[in-house]
Design an enzyme around this catalytic site. Structure first.
Site, short mmCIF file in Angstrom:
data_model
loop_
_atom_site.label_atom_id
_atom_site.label_comp_id
_atom_site.label_asym_id
_atom_site.label_seq_id
_atom_site.Cartn_x
_atom_site.Cartn_y
_atom_site.Cartn_z
CG ASN A 74 4.14 -4.08 -2.56
OD1 ASN A 74 4.08 -5.09 -3.26
ND2 ASN A 74 3.29 -3.84 -1.58
CD GLU A 76 5.90 1.27 -12.58
OE1 GLU A 76 5.02 0.73 -11.87
OE2 GLU A 76 6.94 1.79 -12.11
CD GLU A 87 2.61 3.77 -11.00
OE1 GLU A 87 1.78 4.47 -10.38
OE2 GLU A 87 3.69 3.41 -10.51
CG ASN A 131 6.19 6.17 -12.36
OD1 ASN A 131 5.58 6.68 -11.44
ND2 ASN A 131 6.38 4.85 -12.44
CG PHE A 150 15.33 -6.62 4.76
CD1 PHE A 150 16.34 -6.45 3.83
CD2 PHE A 150 14.70 -7.86 4.83
CE1 PHE A 150 16.71 -7.48 2.98
CE2 PHE A 150 15.07 -8.89 3.99
CZ PHE A 150 16.08 -8.70 3.06
#
Length: 222
Positions: free
Chosen positions: A15, A55, A68, A70, A128
């Protein structure tokens, strides 16, 4: 109140955005306009007065749904600047100083294609795993305009800087612009190959592999 087009941020890991581009290879002009008008209506409803990012999530039929807002710039704001020619930080400062917006919606035109790759201090060969340490070498590709290609690197580190465990693992935002998407992708691939980082592990090999992935190059996102 104006809108400056969309940014496509579907390439994510856990995410977290990894690659962003503008415009989106999936949207059409009708959807783009509807999204923009919805964003303007939202900003007007709350009397919002600065740069902001709305978004949406979009389904396979190009129906879009609000996620949402930002109330700030996003990490990927350079791709919007590259395709619109609008300096978003300058506009924020002018608005904060009480000036009226000097740009109208008719002044906004999307030109070419821009891509941003997030360079992270993490090891793609070890799932990662975060990497910390000192940058013994940090040689980003040359920035500027080279024919039909623009290379831009937004970063907060230099050679000798220390990457610690206390901050976000992102060490640079590498951006390329070109007249079309595939040329911008190839420019990004070349810029990533020219980027030298030693002293820590990083995700440049992962980003390079992604730029060569057939599905990414075809723009088949879901």
């Amino acid at each position: 109140i104006i809108y400056l087009g969309e940014r496509e941020c579907s390439i994510q890991r856990r995410n977290q955005k990894v690659v962003e581009e503008a415009p989106s290879p999936f949207l059409d002009e009708k959807t783009r306009r509807a999204m923009g008008e919805q964003s303007v209506a939202l900003a007007r409803a709350v009397d919002y007065q600065s740069a902001g990012t709305v978004e949406f999530i979009v389904d396979k039929d190009r129906n879009f749904f609000f996620l949402e807002m930002n109330t700030r710039l996003q990490v990927e704001h350079p791709v919007t600047e590259l395709v619109t020619g609008v300096d978003l930080v300058e506009q924020m400062i002018r608005i904060a100083a009480g000036e009226r917006l000097s740009i109208t919606q008719d002044d906004v035109a999307l030109d070419g294609w821009a891509i941003e790759s997030r360079l992270y201090a993490e090891d793609p060969y070890r799932n990662f795993l975060p990497s910390i340490g000192r940058l013994t070498r940090y040689r980003p590709p040359e920035e500027g305009r080279f024919g039909d290609i623009v290379v831009r690197n937004d970063t907060g580190v230099t050679e000798g800087s220390e990457i610690s465990m206390f901050y976000d693992p992102m060490i640079a935002k590498l951006c390329t612009w070109a007249p079309d998407r595939l040329t911008a992708i190839d420019a990004m691939s070349d810029a990533l190959d020219a980027f030298v980082v030693d002293g820590i592990e990083h995700n440049i090999p992962f980003l390079s592999a992604l730029m060569r992935h057939p599905r990414w190059r075809e723009g088949r996102l879901s």
